[in-house]
Write a protein that holds these residues in place. Structure first.
Motif, PDB file in Angstrom:
ATOM      1  N   ARG A 148     -30.289 -22.041  19.515  1.00  0.00           N
ATOM      2  CA  ARG A 148     -31.728 -22.220  19.266  1.00  0.00           C
ATOM      3  C   ARG A 148     -32.585 -21.156  19.927  1.00  0.00           C
ATOM      4  NH1 ARG A 148     -32.243 -28.363  20.978  1.00  0.00           N
ATOM      5  NH2 ARG A 148     -30.808 -27.529  22.535  1.00  0.00           N
TER       6      ARG A 148
ATOM      7  N   ARG B  99     -27.646 -14.883  15.203  1.00  0.00           N
ATOM      8  CA  ARG B  99     -26.976 -16.181  15.295  1.00  0.00           C
ATOM      9  C   ARG B  99     -25.613 -16.219  14.601  1.00  0.00           C
ATOM     10  NH1 ARG B  99     -31.770 -20.756  14.804  1.00  0.00           N
ATOM     11  NH2 ARG B  99     -32.970 -20.004  16.593  1.00  0.00           N
TER      12      ARG B  99
ATOM     13  N   ASN C  52     -28.268 -26.321  16.698  1.00  0.00           N
ATOM     14  CA  ASN C  52     -29.191 -25.471  15.960  1.00  0.00           C
ATOM     15  C   ASN C  52     -30.511 -26.194  15.740  1.00  0.00           C
ATOM     16  OD1 ASN C  52     -29.961 -23.167  14.614  1.00  0.00           O
ATOM     17  ND2 ASN C  52     -28.551 -23.416  12.899  1.00  0.00           N
TER      18      ASN C  52
ATOM     19  N   PRO D 107     -27.704 -26.050   9.295  1.00  0.00           N
ATOM     20  CA  PRO D 107     -26.975 -24.796   9.124  1.00  0.00           C
ATOM     21  C   PRO D 107     -26.154 -24.741   7.830  1.00  0.00           C
ATOM     22  CG  PRO D 107     -25.820 -26.171  10.669  1.00  0.00           C
ATOM     23  CD  PRO D 107     -27.092 -26.905  10.305  1.00  0.00           C
TER      24      PRO D 107
END
Length: 79
Positions: free
Chosen positions: A10, A17, A38, A42
Motif C-alpha cells: 500500500r 508494485r 493491497n 488486485p
C-alpha cells in the motif's frame, strides 16, 4: 497452512508494485507463500499470474475490501 509473512504494498509507488510482488513470488519454494496486502482489488494481478504462471500458483482472498484486500499467494507443493 503455516503462518504467512505479509507483503504490504500500500505504501509503494504503484508502478513498482507488480515488480516487487513477482520478485517475492519468484523467491518462493514449493509449498511456500505470502499474504499480499493491497488498497484495491488486485484482480489485474491475478490475470497476470494466470498468464505467466498458469497452474503454478495459488490465490485465495482473505479479505475483500472496501479499504484493504488481503490475498494469500503461494507456490503449490511439489507433487
Amino acid at each position: 497452512m503455516s503462518e504467512r509473512v505479509e507483503l504490504d504494498v500500500r505504501t509503494l509507488e504503484p508502478a513498482r508494485r507488480h515488480q516487487i510482488i513477482f520478485e517475492r513470488y519468484n523467491a518462493l519454494g514449493p509449498g511456500e507463500g505470502y499474504v499480499l496486502v493491497n488498497d484495491h482489488d488486485p484482480k489485474p494481478l491475478y490475470y497476470q499470474f494466470a498468464a505467466e504462471h498458469a497452474g503454478d500458483f495459488t490465490w485465495d482472498y482473505l479479505e475483500e475490501g472496501p479499504e484493504v484486500w488481503r490475498v494469500d499467494i503461494g507456490r503449490p507443493a511439489a507433487q
